[in-house]
Design a protein around this motif. Structure first.
Motif, short mmCIF file in Angstrom:
data_model
loop_
_atom_site.label_atom_id
_atom_site.label_comp_id
_atom_site.label_asym_id
_atom_site.label_seq_id
_atom_site.Cartn_x
_atom_site.Cartn_y
_atom_site.Cartn_z
N PHE A 32 0.78 -1.23 0.00
CA PHE A 32 0.00 0.00 0.00
C PHE A 32 0.82 1.28 0.00
N ARG A 33 1.97 1.29 0.66
CA ARG A 33 2.65 2.55 0.92
C ARG A 33 4.02 2.68 0.29
N GLY A 34 4.51 1.69 -0.41
CA GLY A 34 5.84 1.79 -1.00
C GLY A 34 6.91 1.27 -0.07
N THR A 35 8.13 1.76 -0.24
CA THR A 35 9.27 1.33 0.57
C THR A 35 9.42 2.25 1.78
N GLY A 36 10.37 1.93 2.64
CA GLY A 36 10.69 2.81 3.75
C GLY A 36 11.11 4.19 3.27
N LEU A 37 11.80 4.23 2.14
CA LEU A 37 12.21 5.51 1.56
C LEU A 37 11.00 6.34 1.15
N HIS A 38 10.00 5.69 0.57
CA HIS A 38 8.76 6.40 0.22
C HIS A 38 8.13 7.02 1.47
N LEU A 39 8.06 6.23 2.55
CA LEU A 39 7.42 6.71 3.77
C LEU A 39 8.21 7.83 4.43
N ALA A 40 9.53 7.72 4.40
CA ALA A 40 10.37 8.78 4.97
C ALA A 40 10.22 10.07 4.16
N CYS A 41 10.09 9.94 2.84
CA CYS A 41 9.88 11.12 2.00
C CYS A 41 8.51 11.73 2.26
N GLU A 42 7.52 10.87 2.41
CA GLU A 42 6.17 11.36 2.70
C GLU A 42 6.15 12.13 4.03
N ALA A 43 6.90 11.63 5.00
CA ALA A 43 6.98 12.29 6.31
C ALA A 43 7.95 13.47 6.28
N GLU A 44 8.68 13.60 5.18
CA GLU A 44 9.68 14.65 5.00
C GLU A 44 10.70 14.66 6.14
N ASN A 45 11.28 13.47 6.36
CA ASN A 45 12.27 13.29 7.42
C ASN A 45 13.65 13.08 6.79
N PRO A 46 14.44 14.17 6.64
CA PRO A 46 15.73 14.06 5.95
C PRO A 46 16.74 13.16 6.66
N LYS A 47 16.68 13.04 7.96
CA LYS A 47 17.64 12.18 8.68
C LYS A 47 17.43 10.71 8.31
N ILE A 48 16.17 10.28 8.30
CA ILE A 48 15.89 8.89 7.94
C ILE A 48 16.18 8.65 6.47
N ILE A 49 15.83 9.61 5.62
CA ILE A 49 16.12 9.48 4.18
C ILE A 49 17.61 9.31 3.96
N SER A 50 18.39 10.12 4.62
CA SER A 50 19.85 10.04 4.50
C SER A 50 20.36 8.68 4.95
N LEU A 51 19.88 8.18 6.08
CA LEU A 51 20.28 6.86 6.58
C LEU A 51 19.94 5.77 5.56
N LEU A 52 18.74 5.84 5.00
CA LEU A 52 18.33 4.83 4.04
C LEU A 52 19.19 4.87 2.78
#
Length: 95
Positions: A32-52
């Motif tokens: 339903f929601r894509g990958t963890g990267l999709h969800l981190a982008c949706e939440a606009e969380n640059p720290k998690i995006i960078s880690l991923l």
């Protein structure tokens, strides 16, 4: 799936911990929601995006995380990651 949930609820310490798991499928697509990267982008969380991205998260061609964020810094981070991946592919072709 737990890593995707950690991205969804923006629990950065869990995302950091999951990096150490060798059987983690960082690019696993949920129904339903894509990958963890999709969800981190949706939440606009640059720290998690960078880690991923640092740990091998891929940006899928057909359903991109670019569509999930309106934050310029995040969009630049994703663009750099796509460029780096394309550069790797080009180098492999020329070797």
């Amino acid at each position: 799936m737990l890593d995707t949930l950690a991205c969804y609820i923006q629990h950065i310490s869990c995302v950091k911990e999951f990096r150490s798991y060798t059987n983690l499928q960082i690019n696993k697509m949920t129904h339903f929601r894509g990958t963890g990267l999709h969800l981190a982008c949706e939440a606009e969380n640059p720290k998690i995006i960078s880690l991923l991205l640092e740990n091998g998260a891929m940006i899928p061609i057909n359903d991109t995380p670019f569509d999930k964020s309106h934050n310029d810094d995040i969009l630049k981070m994703l663009a750099v990651a796509v460029g780096a991946e394309e550069l790797k592919k080009a180098i492999i072709l020329f070797l």
